[in-house]
Design a protein around this motif. Structure first.
Motif, mmCIF file in Angstrom:
data_model
loop_
_atom_site.group_PDB
_atom_site.id
_atom_site.type_symbol
_atom_site.label_atom_id
_atom_site.label_comp_id
_atom_site.label_asym_id
_atom_site.label_seq_id
_atom_site.Cartn_x
_atom_site.Cartn_y
_atom_site.Cartn_z
ATOM 1 N N ILE A 96 0.825 -1.217 0.000
ATOM 2 C CA ILE A 96 0.000 0.000 0.000
ATOM 3 C C ILE A 96 0.857 1.266 0.000
ATOM 4 O O ILE A 96 0.588 2.207 -0.741
ATOM 5 C CB ILE A 96 -0.974 -0.018 1.208
ATOM 6 C CG1 ILE A 96 -1.936 -1.210 1.077
ATOM 7 C CG2 ILE A 96 -1.757 1.294 1.299
ATOM 8 C CD1 ILE A 96 -2.644 -1.604 2.363
ATOM 9 N N SER A 97 1.927 1.257 0.792
ATOM 10 C CA SER A 97 2.751 2.474 0.949
ATOM 11 C C SER A 97 3.510 2.853 -0.318
ATOM 12 O O SER A 97 3.894 3.996 -0.489
ATOM 13 C CB SER A 97 3.741 2.292 2.098
ATOM 14 O OG SER A 97 4.628 1.229 1.824
ATOM 15 N N LYS A 98 3.709 1.889 -1.213
ATOM 16 C CA LYS A 98 4.487 2.179 -2.436
ATOM 17 C C LYS A 98 3.621 2.314 -3.676
ATOM 18 O O LYS A 98 4.111 2.611 -4.762
ATOM 19 C CB LYS A 98 5.518 1.067 -2.662
ATOM 20 C CG LYS A 98 6.587 1.017 -1.579
ATOM 21 C CD LYS A 98 7.532 -0.137 -1.835
ATOM 22 C CE LYS A 98 8.474 -0.346 -0.650
ATOM 23 N NZ LYS A 98 9.102 -1.654 -0.728
ATOM 24 N N SER A 99 2.319 2.088 -3.528
ATOM 25 C CA SER A 99 1.459 2.064 -4.721
ATOM 26 C C SER A 99 1.294 3.439 -5.370
ATOM 27 O O SER A 99 1.224 3.539 -6.590
ATOM 28 C CB SER A 99 0.107 1.436 -4.399
ATOM 29 O OG SER A 99 -0.496 2.106 -3.318
ATOM 30 N N ALA A 100 1.276 4.507 -4.560
ATOM 31 C CA ALA A 100 1.165 5.852 -5.150
ATOM 32 C C ALA A 100 2.395 6.142 -6.008
ATOM 33 O O ALA A 100 2.297 6.754 -7.077
ATOM 34 C CB ALA A 100 0.999 6.906 -4.063
ATOM 35 N N ASP A 101 3.567 5.671 -5.538
ATOM 36 C CA ASP A 101 4.805 5.873 -6.311
ATOM 37 C C ASP A 101 4.758 5.114 -7.632
ATOM 38 O O ASP A 101 5.227 5.612 -8.655
ATOM 39 C CB ASP A 101 6.032 5.408 -5.506
ATOM 40 C CG ASP A 101 6.330 6.363 -4.352
ATOM 41 O OD1 ASP A 101 5.901 7.536 -4.420
ATOM 42 O OD2 ASP A 101 6.972 5.934 -3.383
ATOM 43 N N VAL A 102 4.189 3.910 -7.613
ATOM 44 C CA VAL A 102 4.056 3.127 -8.849
ATOM 45 C C VAL A 102 3.202 3.903 -9.853
ATOM 46 O O VAL A 102 3.550 4.019 -11.026
ATOM 47 C CB VAL A 102 3.429 1.729 -8.572
ATOM 48 C CG1 VAL A 102 3.040 1.029 -9.864
ATOM 49 C CG2 VAL A 102 4.401 0.866 -7.774
ATOM 50 N N LEU A 103 2.101 4.468 -9.370
ATOM 51 C CA LEU A 103 1.216 5.241 -10.251
ATOM 52 C C LEU A 103 1.934 6.477 -10.793
ATOM 53 O O LEU A 103 1.838 6.794 -11.982
ATOM 54 C CB LEU A 103 -0.058 5.631 -9.491
ATOM 55 C CG LEU A 103 -1.130 6.415 -10.249
ATOM 56 C CD1 LEU A 103 -1.518 5.746 -11.557
ATOM 57 C CD2 LEU A 103 -2.365 6.617 -9.377
ATOM 58 N N ARG A 104 2.691 7.149 -9.928
ATOM 59 C CA ARG A 104 3.450 8.328 -10.370
ATOM 60 C C ARG A 104 4.495 7.954 -11.421
ATOM 61 O O ARG A 104 4.670 8.647 -12.411
ATOM 62 C CB ARG A 104 4.199 8.950 -9.177
ATOM 63 C CG ARG A 104 3.380 9.929 -8.395
ATOM 64 C CD ARG A 104 4.280 10.695 -7.409
ATOM 65 N NE ARG A 104 3.473 11.192 -6.315
ATOM 66 C CZ ARG A 104 3.361 10.600 -5.126
ATOM 67 N NH1 ARG A 104 4.008 9.480 -4.871
ATOM 68 N NH2 ARG A 104 2.602 11.121 -4.188
ATOM 69 N N GLU A 105 5.206 6.856 -11.164
ATOM 70 C CA GLU A 105 6.353 6.500 -12.013
ATOM 71 C C GLU A 105 5.962 5.817 -13.313
ATOM 72 O O GLU A 105 6.563 6.069 -14.348
ATOM 73 C CB GLU A 105 7.319 5.597 -11.218
ATOM 74 C CG GLU A 105 8.096 6.374 -10.160
ATOM 75 C CD GLU A 105 8.644 5.476 -9.066
ATOM 76 O OE1 GLU A 105 8.801 4.252 -9.302
ATOM 77 O OE2 GLU A 105 8.935 6.005 -7.962
ATOM 78 N N THR A 106 4.969 4.928 -13.262
ATOM 79 C CA THR A 106 4.639 4.146 -14.464
ATOM 80 C C THR A 106 3.397 4.674 -15.176
ATOM 81 O O THR A 106 3.108 4.266 -16.288
ATOM 82 C CB THR A 106 4.399 2.657 -14.112
ATOM 83 O OG1 THR A 106 3.212 2.573 -13.314
ATOM 84 C CG2 THR A 106 5.579 2.057 -13.367
ATOM 85 N N GLY A 107 2.649 5.551 -14.497
ATOM 86 C CA GLY A 107 1.453 6.119 -15.123
ATOM 87 C C GLY A 107 0.198 5.279 -14.981
ATOM 88 O O GLY A 107 -0.862 5.643 -15.462
#
Length: 194
Positions: free
Chosen positions: A127-138
């Motif tokens: 959960i804590s890294k999912s926003a970063d995945v969305l930011r980085e991979t779109g």
């Protein structure tokens, strides 16, 4: 993503957790009490029955209340309370920046309620890294979110029932991290960043 699409994706989790029940149960037997699959299935079957309409905010809130009352163990209150908190931030039309905001609330809520931080082999590691995945991979593609769950394999559990297994908890994906993959994917399916 409007309320109808959100509802469809949350209802779709009934099928996902029905299909994945034995996988989650097997993971939880390794480092827990073996009931995570049954609990998640029960929770999202209840969401399917009880949550039928409303704005995006109402759908998220109703989902949270339903999960709190129908999932046992630690995951019920954690997932349930997080959905209620996310409902406060949700727009009528959830776009990528709104979803990032919601995922950050999800992360903060689980950290505070579960008293967890990263690297402790819990749902929080996904959960804590999912926003970063969305930011980085779109996007929140299943493979990218699944990689976050895979990372819990090499961790030693220090929280929850899995902590009793100490070093023996290595080598298994955390069941909460795995169920978080399906929930995050459902929340983000079709939402693109940029």
């Amino acid at each position: 993503m409007n309320s109808e699409k959100l509802l469809k994706q949350l209802h779709g989790l009934k099928t996902v957790f029905n299909d994945k029940e034995s996988e989650l149960t097997a993971l939880d037997r390794e480092i827990g009490d073996g009931d995570h699959g049954v609990n998640m299935k029960r929770g999202f079957n209840a969401v399917n029955e009880k949550v039928s309409e409303g704005s995006t905010q109402e759908i998220l809130k109703q989902t949270g209340m339903t999960l709190m009352s129908s999932i046992g163990g630690a995951s019920g209150p954690l997932y349930g309370f997080s959905f209620v908190k996310m409902s406060d931030a949700a727009n009528d039309e959830i776009d990528a920046s709104n979803l990032i905001e919601m995922l950050e609330i999800f992360s903060k809520t689980v950290a505070e309620k579960g008293k967890v931080e990263g690297g402790e082999k819990t749902m929080y590691d996904v959960i804590s890294k999912s926003a970063d995945v969305l930011r980085e991979t779109g996007a929140l593609e299943m493979d990218d979110v699944q990689k976050l769950a895979e990372e819990t394999k090499d961790m030693v559990a220090t929280k929850g029932r899995a902590a009793y297994f100490k070093e023996k908890s290595k080598g298994t994906i955390d069941p909460g991290a795995q169920s978080a993959v399906y929930i995050i994917h459902a929340l983000g399916e079709g939402v693109k960043n940029g």
